[in-house]
Design a protein around this motif. Structure first.
Motif, mmCIF file in Angstrom:
data_model
loop_
_atom_site.group_PDB
_atom_site.id
_atom_site.type_symbol
_atom_site.label_atom_id
_atom_site.label_comp_id
_atom_site.label_asym_id
_atom_site.label_seq_id
_atom_site.Cartn_x
_atom_site.Cartn_y
_atom_site.Cartn_z
ATOM 1 N N ALA A 82 -2.455 -2.435 36.397
ATOM 2 C CA ALA A 82 -3.719 -1.749 36.165
ATOM 3 C C ALA A 82 -4.856 -2.444 36.911
ATOM 4 C CB ALA A 82 -4.026 -1.690 34.667
ATOM 5 N N VAL A 83 -4.860 -3.774 36.888
ATOM 6 C CA VAL A 83 -5.869 -4.537 37.629
ATOM 7 C C VAL A 83 -5.606 -4.436 39.125
ATOM 8 C CG1 VAL A 83 -6.868 -6.825 37.984
ATOM 9 C CG2 VAL A 83 -6.220 -6.090 35.671
ATOM 10 N N LEU A 84 -4.338 -4.485 39.490
ATOM 11 C CA LEU A 84 -3.971 -4.393 40.895
ATOM 12 C C LEU A 84 -4.416 -3.063 41.492
ATOM 13 C CD1 LEU A 84 -2.485 -5.802 43.230
ATOM 14 C CD2 LEU A 84 -0.358 -4.756 42.399
ATOM 15 N N ALA A 85 -4.264 -1.986 40.740
ATOM 16 C CA ALA A 85 -4.674 -0.665 41.219
ATOM 17 C C ALA A 85 -6.161 -0.653 41.539
ATOM 18 C CB ALA A 85 -4.353 0.397 40.164
ATOM 19 N N ARG A 86 -6.961 -1.228 40.678
ATOM 20 C CA ARG A 86 -8.411 -1.219 40.908
ATOM 21 C C ARG A 86 -8.813 -2.202 41.993
ATOM 22 N NH1 ARG A 86 -9.456 0.197 34.579
ATOM 23 N NH2 ARG A 86 -9.607 2.445 34.960
ATOM 24 N N SER A 138 -1.359 6.604 38.642
ATOM 25 C CA SER A 138 -2.120 7.290 37.590
ATOM 26 C C SER A 138 -3.589 6.897 37.641
ATOM 27 C CB SER A 138 -1.538 6.968 36.215
ATOM 28 O OG SER A 138 -0.216 7.451 36.099
ATOM 29 N N LEU A 139 -3.865 5.623 37.908
ATOM 30 C CA LEU A 139 -5.249 5.157 37.953
ATOM 31 C C LEU A 139 -5.945 5.528 39.259
ATOM 32 C CD1 LEU A 139 -4.858 1.672 36.239
ATOM 33 C CD2 LEU A 139 -5.808 3.771 35.269
ATOM 34 N N TRP A 140 -5.191 5.889 40.272
ATOM 35 C CA TRP A 140 -5.785 6.335 41.529
ATOM 36 C C TRP A 140 -6.048 7.846 41.546
ATOM 37 C CZ3 TRP A 140 -2.211 3.609 45.696
ATOM 38 C CH2 TRP A 140 -2.555 2.248 45.769
ATOM 39 N N THR A 141 -5.518 8.557 40.580
ATOM 40 C CA THR A 141 -5.597 10.014 40.572
ATOM 41 C C THR A 141 -6.727 10.480 39.665
ATOM 42 O OG1 THR A 141 -3.204 10.143 40.917
ATOM 43 C CG2 THR A 141 -4.325 12.153 40.168
ATOM 44 N N PRO A 144 -8.151 13.405 33.708
ATOM 45 C CA PRO A 144 -8.364 12.912 32.342
ATOM 46 C C PRO A 144 -7.749 11.530 32.152
ATOM 47 C CG PRO A 144 -6.615 14.539 32.380
ATOM 48 C CD PRO A 144 -7.209 14.536 33.752
ATOM 49 N N ALA A 145 -8.021 10.968 30.997
ATOM 50 C CA ALA A 145 -7.465 9.663 30.660
ATOM 51 C C ALA A 145 -5.945 9.706 30.772
ATOM 52 C CB ALA A 145 -7.892 9.256 29.256
ATOM 53 N N ALA A 146 -5.364 8.587 31.249
ATOM 54 C CA ALA A 146 -3.935 8.542 31.539
ATOM 55 C C ALA A 146 -3.172 7.866 30.408
ATOM 56 C CB ALA A 146 -3.699 7.804 32.845
ATOM 57 N N SER A 154 2.275 -0.105 30.680
ATOM 58 C CA SER A 154 1.934 1.207 30.135
ATOM 59 C C SER A 154 0.422 1.404 30.149
ATOM 60 C CB SER A 154 2.456 1.333 28.696
ATOM 61 O OG SER A 154 1.867 0.342 27.869
ATOM 62 N N LEU A 155 0.014 2.657 30.010
ATOM 63 C CA LEU A 155 -1.391 3.003 29.857
ATOM 64 C C LEU A 155 -1.526 3.826 28.584
ATOM 65 C CD1 LEU A 155 -2.339 4.132 33.501
ATOM 66 C CD2 LEU A 155 -2.808 1.915 32.425
ATOM 67 N N ASP A 156 -2.603 3.573 27.871
ATOM 68 C CA ASP A 156 -2.840 4.293 26.612
ATOM 69 C C ASP A 156 -4.275 4.805 26.631
ATOM 70 O OD1 ASP A 156 -2.815 5.328 24.084
ATOM 71 O OD2 ASP A 156 -2.755 3.394 23.045
ATOM 72 N N GLY A 157 -4.450 5.973 27.254
ATOM 73 C CA GLY A 157 -5.773 6.562 27.331
ATOM 74 C C GLY A 157 -6.690 5.879 28.320
ATOM 75 N N ALA A 158 -6.125 5.312 29.388
ATOM 76 C CA ALA A 158 -6.940 4.625 30.396
ATOM 77 C C ALA A 158 -7.594 5.647 31.331
ATOM 78 C CB ALA A 158 -6.071 3.664 31.201
#
Length: 514
Positions: A82-86, A138-141, A144-146, A154-158
């Motif tokens: 998640a941090v790597l994506a950003r 998912s974080l690049w797309t 709505p929250a992922a 995992s992601l929970d409403g990110a």
């Protein structure tokens, strides 16, 4: 295999050592300035001698203008996806779309665990990477929250964002079957290295990727293949991979592009020759490969070498190479600098042997001495090469001074040999050859060829002497001295053998006295 039709990219693979980081920055900015397409930076967060890769990539993005930057490859176990994506999206935005994400499942688990990271089995590492890729995308797309379920990540409403400035690729470093299959299913690129995936193993690895891509409903061409390579530029070709002149490099890389679908070549560079190697790779090898691949895709002629010759030995216009002239420019680095294939020969008696005590025997004795001294030169250069490597590692002033003395000794030795060889050839040219021509007219073409070969050898000696001078002044490259020494040995041994084959019998028969 096949050519996937991608544009070709050439780049540098750099090691982020903290010591000497100014040299690292200089190499990266040079790569950008001379037109390289890619810069990959190793990522080993557990290595205390290395700079942090993401911080370095950000710094390089600010210091460069056109080159694409990527971690080669990001260490997933120590960089949460998640941090790597950003981080990756931020780098892409700030660089104006000049970033890609190279990523790997992880290795060196003891070192990872020492920093508090997880210790995973090979199977767990592959599964974790597959989940991480889903999280990153998912974080690049935008949307709505992922929610992404997962065992490892995992992601929970990110909430997604920020989005990269361009369709950012995920390039996977992979070698084993499950990792290759993941690359085919989910990767935008494949990052093998010639150290772990030599050319003869690429076909099978690429087949696994292609099969997995098709099974997932993807076109195998969706996976760009970027090959990291190591090699040595040398004036003389060898049987190995990427050891020889730029033309040999171009032929081998062209074959990889056309038969294995490789569309990116990243050269690992380090040490005192790094800048020279970067320039040679970018300014000499890359244009040859691009031209050759473009020609092949258009059904045109095969790869050109620097001299304009094709791989088959003919020139670009289809003619065979011309017979060497006895004056004018001498191309020492051509495939046949002496023109051995076109040497004139004269008929000889079946039992022609040197007459004991005759001029032919004396000529062979002189040649034996020259061959022995040539071996001494080779040994001297080998010893200097070993000494230089030790000095570079130790970075010791004492070793440097000792090494400089070795260079002076080598230079003096080679210079003395040069005088001996030149004197021998001068005697032949001024006395022996004219008498041979006078007593046997049919020897004329042979004598002319030998005189031409003396010019070639004199040119090789002059260049070796010049290379030694610059080496003594700390401005030269030991590799050039080694290349010229090998070249001198090859052409001298060939020349001496030819001279003996053609002249020993007539020297004795015609009773030439020199």
């Amino acid at each position: 295999m096949t050519d996937y039709g991608h544009d070709l990219r050439f780049g540098a693979f750099l090691t982020p050592t903290a010591e000497g980081h100014d040299d690292l920055i200089r190499l990266a900015t040079l790569a950008d300035r001379i037109g390289m397409d890619l810069i990959g930076i190793q990522d080993h967060p557990y290595q205390p001698a290395f700079l942090d890769t993401w911080t370095l990539l950000s710094h390089l993005a600010a210091r460069t203008e056109r080159v694409t930057l990527f971690p080669h490859v990001a260490n997933l176990p120590l960089r949460p996806p998640a941090v790597l994506a950003r981080s990756a999206a931020t780098l892409d935005i700030l660089s104006g779309g000049r970033a890609e994400l190279g990523i790997g499942a992880g290795a060196f688990w003891d070192a990872i665990a020492a920093l508090g990271g997880p210790r995973r089995t090979p199977g767990e590492a592959v599964d974790a990477l597959a989940e991480a890729i889903t999280v990153i995308r998912s974080l690049w797309t935008p949307g709505p929250a992922a929610d992404v379920p997962g065992t490892y990540y995992s992601l929970d409403g990110a909430r997604p964002g920020p989005s990269p400035a361009h369709p950012m690729g995920i390039w996977i470093g992979s070698y084993k079957k499950r990792m290759l299959e993941l690359t085919g299913r989910a990767g935008d690129g494949w990052l093998p290295s010639s150290m772990y995936a030599p050319p003869d193993e690429l076909a099978e690895m690429s087949r696994v990727i292609d099969d997995a891509a098709r099974a997932a409903g993807r076109d195998p061409a969706a996976v760009r293949r970027i090959y990291t390579v190591t090699g040595r530029f040398s004036r003389l070709a060898s049987d190995g991979f990427l050891t020889g002149p730029p033309g040999l490099w171009a032929r081998q890389l062209t074959e990889l592009a056309l038969t294995h679908g490789m569309s990116g070549f990243v050269l690992a560079v380090s040490g005192p020759d790094a800048e020279r190697d970067l320039r040679t790779f970018t300014e000499e090898v890359a244009p040859l490969v691009r031209d050759a691949v473009s020609a092949a895709r258009g059904g045109m002629s095969p790869v050109r070498t620097e001299s304009g010759a094709t791989e088959g030995g003919a020139t670009a216009n289809g003619n065979t190479p011309a017979v060497p002239e006895t004056s004018g420019h001498i191309d020492l680095w051509s495939a046949d600098p002496l023109g051995e294939a076109t040497r004139p020969r004269i008929p000889k008696p079946p039992s022609a042997v040197a007459r004991p005590g005759g001029t032919g025997s004396r000529l062979m004795g002189i040649h034996a001495h020259l061959r022995q001294e040539m071996r001494q030169i080779i040994d001297a250069v080998s010893q200097v090469a070993a000494g230089r490597q030790d000095a570079a590692t130790a970075r010791s002033m004492i070793n440097s001074l000792t090494l400089r003395q070795n260079y002076w000794t080598l230079g003096s030795f080679c210079t003395a040999y040069s005088r001996t060889l030149t004197t021998h050839h001068t005697i032949e040219d001024q006395f022996m050859f004219p008498e041979l021509r006078e007593k046997q007219e049919s020897l004329g073409p042979v004598v002319e060829r030998l005189e031409h070969e003396h010019e070639v050898i004199a040119e090789a000696l002059a260049r070796l002497d010049a290379a030694l001078v610059t080496l003594v002044q700390d401005d030269g490259q030991l590799g050039e001295v080694q290349d010229l020494t090998q070249l001198l040995e090859r052409i001298l041994i060939s020349h001496l053998a030819y001279e003996e084959e053609e002249l020993v019998e007539p020297l004795d028969r015609l009773r030439i006295n020199v």
